[in-house]
Design a protein around this motif. Sequence first.
Motif, PDB file in Angstrom:
ATOM      1  N   LEU A 166      -9.612  16.213  -0.314  1.00  0.00           N
ATOM      2  CA  LEU A 166      -9.696  15.553   0.979  1.00  0.00           C
ATOM      3  C   LEU A 166      -8.861  16.281   2.027  1.00  0.00           C
ATOM      4  O   LEU A 166      -7.795  16.827   1.719  1.00  0.00           O
ATOM      5  CB  LEU A 166      -9.230  14.098   0.874  1.00  0.00           C
ATOM      6  CG  LEU A 166     -10.088  13.197  -0.004  1.00  0.00           C
ATOM      7  CD1 LEU A 166      -9.432  11.828  -0.127  1.00  0.00           C
ATOM      8  CD2 LEU A 166     -11.484  13.077   0.559  1.00  0.00           C
ATOM      9  N   LYS A 167      -9.357  16.278   3.260  1.00  0.00           N
ATOM     10  CA  LYS A 167      -8.654  16.931   4.365  1.00  0.00           C
ATOM     11  C   LYS A 167      -7.273  16.286   4.542  1.00  0.00           C
ATOM     12  O   LYS A 167      -7.147  15.073   4.591  1.00  0.00           O
ATOM     13  CB  LYS A 167      -9.479  16.753   5.642  1.00  0.00           C
ATOM     14  CG  LYS A 167      -8.828  17.313   6.875  1.00  0.00           C
ATOM     15  CD  LYS A 167      -9.682  17.041   8.093  1.00  0.00           C
ATOM     16  CE  LYS A 167      -8.931  17.398   9.352  1.00  0.00           C
ATOM     17  NZ  LYS A 167      -9.644  16.985  10.542  1.00  0.00           N
ATOM     18  N   GLY A 168      -6.260  17.101   4.601  1.00  0.00           N
ATOM     19  CA  GLY A 168      -4.906  16.619   4.836  1.00  0.00           C
ATOM     20  C   GLY A 168      -4.179  16.162   3.584  1.00  0.00           C
ATOM     21  O   GLY A 168      -3.056  15.674   3.674  1.00  0.00           O
ATOM     22  N   PHE A 169      -4.790  16.311   2.418  1.00  0.00           N
ATOM     23  CA  PHE A 169      -4.142  15.872   1.175  1.00  0.00           C
ATOM     24  C   PHE A 169      -2.818  16.601   0.989  1.00  0.00           C
ATOM     25  O   PHE A 169      -2.732  17.813   1.136  1.00  0.00           O
ATOM     26  CB  PHE A 169      -5.047  16.131  -0.035  1.00  0.00           C
ATOM     27  CG  PHE A 169      -4.414  15.716  -1.333  1.00  0.00           C
ATOM     28  CD1 PHE A 169      -4.439  14.397  -1.723  1.00  0.00           C
ATOM     29  CD2 PHE A 169      -3.776  16.642  -2.154  1.00  0.00           C
ATOM     30  CE1 PHE A 169      -3.850  14.000  -2.914  1.00  0.00           C
ATOM     31  CE2 PHE A 169      -3.185  16.263  -3.331  1.00  0.00           C
ATOM     32  CZ  PHE A 169      -3.211  14.931  -3.726  1.00  0.00           C
ATOM     33  N   GLY A 170      -1.777  15.841   0.677  1.00  0.00           N
ATOM     34  CA  GLY A 170      -0.467  16.428   0.411  1.00  0.00           C
ATOM     35  C   GLY A 170       0.359  16.716   1.649  1.00  0.00           C
ATOM     36  O   GLY A 170       1.512  17.117   1.544  1.00  0.00           O
ATOM     37  N   LYS A 171      -0.226  16.508   2.829  1.00  0.00           N
ATOM     38  CA  LYS A 171       0.521  16.743   4.069  1.00  0.00           C
ATOM     39  C   LYS A 171       1.105  15.422   4.555  1.00  0.00           C
ATOM     40  O   LYS A 171       0.489  14.363   4.381  1.00  0.00           O
ATOM     41  CB  LYS A 171      -0.398  17.327   5.142  1.00  0.00           C
ATOM     42  CG  LYS A 171      -0.954  18.689   4.792  1.00  0.00           C
ATOM     43  CD  LYS A 171      -1.854  19.189   5.879  1.00  0.00           C
ATOM     44  CE  LYS A 171      -2.475  20.526   5.476  1.00  0.00           C
ATOM     45  NZ  LYS A 171      -3.476  20.972   6.428  1.00  0.00           N
ATOM     46  N   PRO A 172       2.287  15.465   5.161  1.00  0.00           N
ATOM     47  CA  PRO A 172       2.874  14.216   5.662  1.00  0.00           C
ATOM     48  C   PRO A 172       2.066  13.666   6.840  1.00  0.00           C
ATOM     49  O   PRO A 172       1.451  14.424   7.596  1.00  0.00           O
ATOM     50  CB  PRO A 172       4.280  14.622   6.109  1.00  0.00           C
ATOM     51  CG  PRO A 172       4.220  16.096   6.298  1.00  0.00           C
ATOM     52  CD  PRO A 172       3.137  16.610   5.388  1.00  0.00           C
ATOM     53  N   LEU A 173       2.068  12.351   6.963  1.00  0.00           N
ATOM     54  CA  LEU A 173       1.400  11.722   8.104  1.00  0.00           C
ATOM     55  C   LEU A 173       2.226  11.942   9.363  1.00  0.00           C
ATOM     56  O   LEU A 173       3.459  11.978   9.308  1.00  0.00           O
ATOM     57  CB  LEU A 173       1.245  10.214   7.858  1.00  0.00           C
ATOM     58  CG  LEU A 173       0.246   9.814   6.780  1.00  0.00           C
ATOM     59  CD1 LEU A 173       0.333   8.308   6.535  1.00  0.00           C
ATOM     60  CD2 LEU A 173      -1.157  10.196   7.180  1.00  0.00           C
ATOM     61  N   ARG A 193      -7.174   5.063  14.926  1.00  0.00           N
ATOM     62  CA  ARG A 193      -6.988   6.488  15.202  1.00  0.00           C
ATOM     63  C   ARG A 193      -7.238   7.321  13.951  1.00  0.00           C
ATOM     64  O   ARG A 193      -7.923   8.340  14.000  1.00  0.00           O
ATOM     65  CB  ARG A 193      -5.572   6.754  15.727  1.00  0.00           C
ATOM     66  CG  ARG A 193      -5.366   8.223  16.103  1.00  0.00           C
ATOM     67  CD  ARG A 193      -3.969   8.555  16.606  1.00  0.00           C
ATOM     68  NE  ARG A 193      -3.531   7.655  17.640  1.00  0.00           N
ATOM     69  CZ  ARG A 193      -2.381   6.957  17.587  1.00  0.00           C
ATOM     70  NH1 ARG A 193      -1.587   7.070  16.542  1.00  0.00           N
ATOM     71  NH2 ARG A 193      -2.036   6.161  18.569  1.00  0.00           N
ATOM     72  N   ILE A 194      -6.702   6.870  12.820  1.00  0.00           N
ATOM     73  CA  ILE A 194      -6.885   7.601  11.565  1.00  0.00           C
ATOM     74  C   ILE A 194      -8.360   7.619  11.183  1.00  0.00           C
ATOM     75  O   ILE A 194      -8.909   8.649  10.785  1.00  0.00           O
ATOM     76  CB  ILE A 194      -6.029   6.977  10.439  1.00  0.00           C
ATOM     77  CG1 ILE A 194      -4.549   7.197  10.730  1.00  0.00           C
ATOM     78  CG2 ILE A 194      -6.396   7.576   9.082  1.00  0.00           C
ATOM     79  CD1 ILE A 194      -3.625   6.374   9.857  1.00  0.00           C
ATOM     80  N   ALA A 195      -9.014   6.465  11.314  1.00  0.00           N
ATOM     81  CA  ALA A 195     -10.439   6.376  10.979  1.00  0.00           C
ATOM     82  C   ALA A 195     -11.264   7.282  11.890  1.00  0.00           C
ATOM     83  O   ALA A 195     -12.173   7.979  11.430  1.00  0.00           O
ATOM     84  CB  ALA A 195     -10.916   4.934  11.082  1.00  0.00           C
ATOM     85  N   LYS A 196     -10.935   7.298  13.167  1.00  0.00           N
ATOM     86  CA  LYS A 196     -11.662   8.151  14.111  1.00  0.00           C
ATOM     87  C   LYS A 196     -11.444   9.622  13.761  1.00  0.00           C
ATOM     88  O   LYS A 196     -12.394  10.411  13.766  1.00  0.00           O
ATOM     89  CB  LYS A 196     -11.196   7.872  15.543  1.00  0.00           C
ATOM     90  CG  LYS A 196     -11.922   8.684  16.583  1.00  0.00           C
ATOM     91  CD  LYS A 196     -11.427   8.383  17.972  1.00  0.00           C
ATOM     92  CE  LYS A 196     -12.088   9.279  18.991  1.00  0.00           C
ATOM     93  NZ  LYS A 196     -11.505   9.150  20.307  1.00  0.00           N
ATOM     94  N   ASP A 197     -10.201   9.986  13.456  1.00  0.00           N
ATOM     95  CA  ASP A 197      -9.899  11.368  13.079  1.00  0.00           C
ATOM     96  C   ASP A 197     -10.667  11.783  11.825  1.00  0.00           C
ATOM     97  O   ASP A 197     -11.023  12.946  11.656  1.00  0.00           O
ATOM     98  CB  ASP A 197      -8.400  11.561  12.838  1.00  0.00           C
ATOM     99  CG  ASP A 197      -7.585  11.456  14.120  1.00  0.00           C
ATOM    100  OD1 ASP A 197      -8.179  11.466  15.222  1.00  0.00           O
ATOM    101  OD2 ASP A 197      -6.343  11.342  14.022  1.00  0.00           O
ATOM    102  N   ALA A 198     -10.930  10.815  10.940  1.00  0.00           N
ATOM    103  CA  ALA A 198     -11.642  11.102   9.698  1.00  0.00           C
ATOM    104  C   ALA A 198     -13.155  11.079   9.875  1.00  0.00           C
ATOM    105  O   ALA A 198     -13.894  11.333   8.935  1.00  0.00           O
ATOM    106  CB  ALA A 198     -11.236  10.099   8.623  1.00  0.00           C
ATOM    107  N   GLY A 199     -13.625  10.737  11.085  1.00  0.00           N
ATOM    108  CA  GLY A 199     -15.057  10.737  11.348  1.00  0.00           C
ATOM    109  C   GLY A 199     -15.744   9.416  11.058  1.00  0.00           C
ATOM    110  O   GLY A 199     -16.967   9.340  11.023  1.00  0.00           O
ATOM    111  N   TYR A 200     -14.967   8.354  10.852  1.00  0.00           N
ATOM    112  CA  TYR A 200     -15.553   7.039  10.570  1.00  0.00           C
ATOM    113  C   TYR A 200     -16.160   6.462  11.842  1.00  0.00           C
ATOM    114  O   TYR A 200     -15.576   6.542  12.913  1.00  0.00           O
ATOM    115  CB  TYR A 200     -14.482   6.087  10.033  1.00  0.00           C
ATOM    116  CG  TYR A 200     -14.957   4.665   9.908  1.00  0.00           C
ATOM    117  CD1 TYR A 200     -15.790   4.278   8.866  1.00  0.00           C
ATOM    118  CD2 TYR A 200     -14.593   3.710  10.841  1.00  0.00           C
ATOM    119  CE1 TYR A 200     -16.240   2.983   8.746  1.00  0.00           C
ATOM    120  CE2 TYR A 200     -15.036   2.405  10.734  1.00  0.00           C
ATOM    121  CZ  TYR A 200     -15.853   2.044   9.686  1.00  0.00           C
ATOM    122  OH  TYR A 200     -16.303   0.764   9.594  1.00  0.00           O
TER     123      TYR A 200
END
Length: 128
Positions: free
Chosen positions: A29-36, A51-58
């Motif tokens: 998954l995109k961003g796996f292992g990176k801090p939020l 915001r997170i959902a929008k960034d993920a394309g939801y």
Amino acid sequence: MSDNSKPPYNDLIGDMLNKRGDEVSMENLKGFGKPLPKEYFSGDTFQHFQRIAKDAGYKPHWLKLQHDISNMIHEIAKLASTGDQDDLQKRVDDVNKKIAEHNRHCPPPMLKGRISLDSLDRAKEIWS
């Protein structure tokens, strides 16, 4: 002595993540292992989720319906302008069912009214 009056604990999000983890590796998954980002931890939780959902394309269900309704209205208007009157009222009824579903799921400021054959031009403006 056990307390049987309490319902069993349900971790719906955890269950969804576990199921998803069985289907697809979470490491891909995109961003796996990176801090939020730090802004995700301050302020309104719901806004951060959006915001997170929008960034993920939801895309929310009501927004998908909005696009479907717009396409349906434009198709009906095109058929009406070419003189093809077959089942136009049935198509309008189908659009109104989708509008009712849209209104059940969308935020209150986004509520929209039903359409009719007489109001197609106005409906195209509203739903564009």
